[in-house]
Enzyme design. Structure first.
Site, PDB file in Angstrom:
ATOM      1  CB  CYS A 114      -0.868   0.051   1.239  1.00 18.66           C
ATOM      2  SG  CYS A 114      -1.935  -1.379   1.421  1.00 18.66           S
TER       3      CYS A 114
ATOM      4  NE  ARG B 265       4.550   2.100  -1.247  1.00 25.26           N
ATOM      5  CZ  ARG B 265       5.366   2.292  -0.220  1.00 25.26           C
ATOM      6  NH1 ARG B 265       6.459   2.980  -0.391  1.00 25.26           N
ATOM      7  NH2 ARG B 265       5.085   1.831   0.966  1.00 25.26           N
TER       8      ARG B 265
ATOM      9  CD1 TRP C 242       0.168  -5.838  -3.504  1.00 30.77           C
ATOM     10  CD2 TRP C 242       0.304  -6.487  -1.374  1.00 30.77           C
ATOM     11  NE1 TRP C 242       0.742  -7.085  -3.480  1.00 30.77           N
ATOM     12  CE2 TRP C 242       0.834  -7.517  -2.190  1.00 30.77           C
ATOM     13  CE3 TRP C 242       0.286  -6.689   0.004  1.00 30.77           C
ATOM     14  CZ2 TRP C 242       1.340  -8.708  -1.680  1.00 30.77           C
ATOM     15  CZ3 TRP C 242       0.791  -7.873   0.517  1.00 30.77           C
ATOM     16  CH2 TRP C 242       1.304  -8.871  -0.326  1.00 30.77           C
TER      17      TRP C 242
ATOM     18  CG  ASN D  54       1.761   0.870   4.019  1.00 31.00           C
ATOM     19  OD1 ASN D  54       1.552  -0.336   3.904  1.00 31.00           O
ATOM     20  ND2 ASN D  54       2.970   1.402   3.887  1.00 31.00           N
ATOM     21  N   GLY D  55      -0.214  -0.975   6.192  1.00 32.28           N
ATOM     22  CA  GLY D  55       0.215  -1.807   7.317  1.00 32.28           C
ATOM     23  C   GLY D  55      -0.874  -2.791   7.693  1.00 32.28           C
TER      24      GLY D  55
ATOM     25  CD  GLU E 260      17.543 -12.203  -8.741  1.00 31.72           C
ATOM     26  OE1 GLU E 260      16.995 -12.668  -7.737  1.00 31.72           O
ATOM     27  OE2 GLU E 260      17.213 -11.112  -9.250  1.00 31.72           O
TER      28      GLU E 260
ATOM     29  CE  LYS F 111      13.963 -10.530 -10.577  1.00 29.65           C
ATOM     30  NZ  LYS F 111      14.758 -10.089  -9.443  1.00 29.65           N
TER      31      LYS F 111
ATOM     32  CD  GLU G 253      10.233 -11.116  -8.511  1.00 27.56           C
ATOM     33  OE1 GLU G 253      11.312 -10.901  -9.091  1.00 27.56           O
ATOM     34  OE2 GLU G 253       9.841 -10.444  -7.551  1.00 27.56           O
TER      35      GLU G 253
ATOM     36  CG  HIS H 186      21.171 -35.257  -4.268  1.00 25.95           C
ATOM     37  ND1 HIS H 186      21.589 -36.484  -3.817  1.00 25.95           N
ATOM     38  CD2 HIS H 186      22.297 -34.566  -4.576  1.00 25.95           C
ATOM     39  CE1 HIS H 186      22.919 -36.525  -3.817  1.00 25.95           C
ATOM     40  NE2 HIS H 186      23.365 -35.368  -4.288  1.00 25.95           N
TER      41      HIS H 186
ATOM     42  CE  LYS I 117      11.584  -1.996  -6.455  1.00 24.83           C
ATOM     43  NZ  LYS I 117      12.337  -3.037  -7.183  1.00 24.83           N
TER      44      LYS I 117
END
Ligand code: M6R
Length: 607
Positions: free
Chosen positions: A2, A27, A74, A98-99, A479, A483, A486, A502, A602
């Protein structure tokens, strides 16, 4: 996550609130809304989805007034919908939040018993209802907020306006960031300075527990004990022009291409040309005696930490543990007395990393942070701050923030090794020169841009992709998979190449794409065996290596990306670029929302 924005002044609030919200879009959000006061009455407009939907609604029913608050939401408690979107309000007060309010359930029951009705599924709605309840009991707006704040548990950044009070905006923070600013006869608040940049460059980040009363051109700040306090204001240098992507299709693409420059900027932060050496920001004696380092971070920043372990253990010879913040914070690890913990974060606000940092601090650890946002809470709560010089990163998927974190950590390793006498002067000069060569090498890799487009079109059709690497290429495999997941929503797994047999080898069937990150070097032969194993099972081998590596495995490769020959030390930094380009072009091929991928934020400021 948010984002909130608020302003009180003498010109129309609504268009400027939307402008502020646009700068918070990066964000991540799924609904948005604003509230203003016109003729002393609260007017609200909210919409599900992107900001454009909110703008359409505002066009149909304009909001007047010179004071207002805005929000990008969000979703946490309750689906993305107009009813759950902020601002939440009563007829006397409107709030953006926000929170997460952790005691919302008990507050809601108490307020319901007092006759208040709830219409959303959110935790946030209790805030305006609680303030309204206090106003009904005779509290004045400022007193009502001060009292309400004491009853809220959890994390919040708030913006609050009151019917009938056209010159009063209140902000508060606990756990979530909030900045305030002023310019001539206007005052502002927002989740970050970037959102306020079109209105003011003079900003102050509130401290934990602070709340602020804003009137046109006047700001007053109170601490968690309601004492008036003075907070430092600073001039920010954010670029106003975020609309421009400098000719690129997406911010992510632009940010990938900025890497040669920001790598150079980051190196210059630590390299002292007069001494020809890399230095840490503070000359810190304790680091000489360091006998263990704990590195803690989330997501991509965690992978930067995993990579750094190879350097810190290999070059500086310091035993290092690397943990995910959301686990570390609850592990209650017995940390060494007077030890050092290093936290990595682009935003400097990630809730889990911040909580882990505070835990480490409570255990008397010295706190080092590697952050991109130097005004962030993590930076302010650290003993040593090592800034990355990525500049603002708008794309939700981290790119230049990651490579500049790696550069910073590589510099940290060299400086640490010298402090501890773990490195010869000759080796130090060699490693420093290798780092210096990075910007040019990065430009060379980026110049091959086109070669990633074809294979990305192919990848965009598949259901699963494996990324494998050994040594410091292993975190880069992780990574790479992150990527791709996402931004293209394709299932991807990153593994240490040696672990393939394995378990993950069971995933390989005819034509499964397996991307190997394998610079030629001491571990190449071992990885080559894994490539053989994957190829024998029909995998489509995509190899990222140098000429020597590619030539050695030519027969087995479906497609290869030739990298410049590079020293093992900086290979993970350089080999990050092709995995970013692969993910980027695959996502473009699939037509996803590259800069604001679904469900992602974000900066994750909630647990
Ligand atoms: O701001 P931080 O570096 O603390 O953020 C940590 C993660 O949320 C972040 O790296 C996330 O994984 C990115 N979306 C990766 O692209």
């Amino acid at each position: 996550m948010c984002g909130i924005v608020g302003l009180v002044g003498n010109t129309a609030a609504s268009p400027r609130l939307v402008e502020g919200l646009r700068r918070l879009e990066y964000r991540g959000y799924d609904s948005a809304g604003i509230a203003t006061l016109s003729n002393s009455k609260i007017d609200i407009c909210r919409a599900e989805g992107k900001l454009i939907n909110l703008e359409e609604r505002i066009k149909e029913t304009p909001l007047s007034g010179n004071i207002g608050i805005g929000h990008t939401r969000w979703a946490t408690h309750g689906a993305p919908s107009v009813l759950n979107a902020h601002p939440h309000s009563t007829k006397s007060v409107a709030v953006v939040h926000n929170g997460i309010i952790e005691n919302f359930s008990s507050l809601r029951s108490m307020l319901k018993a007092e006759g208040h009705e709830f219409i959303s599924d959110t935790d946030s709605e209790v805030i305006p209802k609680l303030i309204h309840h206090l106003l009904e009991q005779g509290y004045k707006p400022i007193e009502a907020v001060a009292s309400a704040l004491k009853r809220l548990e959890g994390a919040f950044a708030l913006g609050i306006i009151f019917a009938g009070h056209e010159q009063l905006l209140i902000g508060a923070r606990r756990g979530s960031p909030l900045a305030i600013g002023s310019h001539e006869d206007e005052s502002f608040l927002a989740s970050d300075a970037f959102a306020m940049a079109p209105f003011t460059r003079r900003i102050s980040y509130l401290e934990e527990g602070d709340w602020a009363v804003l009137r046109p051109g006047v700001t007053e700040v109170f601490d968690s004990s309601d004492r008036a306090v003075s907070r430092t204001f600073q001039e920010t240098d954010y670029n106003l022009d975020i609309a421009g992507k400098a000719g690129y299709q997406h911010f992510m693409e632009k940010e990938i291409h900025e890497q040669p420059r920001v790598i150079r900027d980051t190196l210059n932060t630590y390299y002292n040309s007069a001494a020809g050496k890399i230095f840490l920001p503070n000359d810190n004696k304790e680091l000489e005696k360091l006998d263990q380092l704990s590195i803690v971070a989330c997501g991509t920043s965690f992978y930067a930490g995993l990579t750094a372990r190879y350097w810190i253990e290999g070059i500086a010879r310091v035993p290092t543990i690397v943990d995910i913040a959301s686990e570390f914070r609850y592990l209650e690890s017995p940390l060494k007395e007077n030890g050092t913990a290093l936290f990595i974060s682009q935003s400097g606000e990630t809730a889990d990393t911040l909580a882990a940092l505070r835990f480490a601090k409570s255990q008397q650890q010295k706190i080092v942070s590697v952050v991109n946002v130097t005004e962030s809470t993590m930076a302010r709560e650290s003993n040593i701050v090592m800034p990355t010089r990525a500049g603002i990163e708008i794309g939700v998927a981290s790119t230049k923030a990651f490579t500049t974190q790696l550069v910073t950590l590589a510099c940290f390793s060299i400086a640490l090794a010298r402090k501890r006498g773990a490195i010869s002067n000759k080796e130090e000069v060699r490693l420093t020169n290798v780092l210096e060569s990075l910007p040019e090498l990065a430009s060379k890799v980026l110049a091959q841009n086109q070669s990633f487009i074809e294979i990305s079109a192919e990848l965009s059709e598949v259901e699963t992709v494996l990324y494998l690497g050994r040594g410091s290429s292993y975190p880069i495999a992780l990574e790479g998979a992150l990527k791709l997941k996402e931004i293209s929503y394709i299932h991807a797994e990153g593994y240490a190449a040696g672990e393939m047999k394995h378990g993950p080898i069971a995933l390989i069937e005819k034509n499964t794409p397996v991307i190997f990150i394998a610079p030629s070097g001491p571990l190449f032969e071992k990885t080559a065996s894994n490539i053989q194993e994957a190829a024998a099972r029909g995998a489509r081998i995509i190899l990222i290596s140098d000429k020597k590596g590619i030539t050695a495995l030519n027969e087995l490769i479906h497609i290869a990306f030739e990298m410049p020959e590079v020293d093992e030390f900086v290979a993970p930094i350089l080999y990050t670029i092709p995995i970013q380009l692969l993910a980027y072009y695959t996502a473009v091929s699939r037509g996803t929302d590259v800069d604001q991928p679904r469900n992602l934020a974000k900066s994750v400021t909630v647990e």
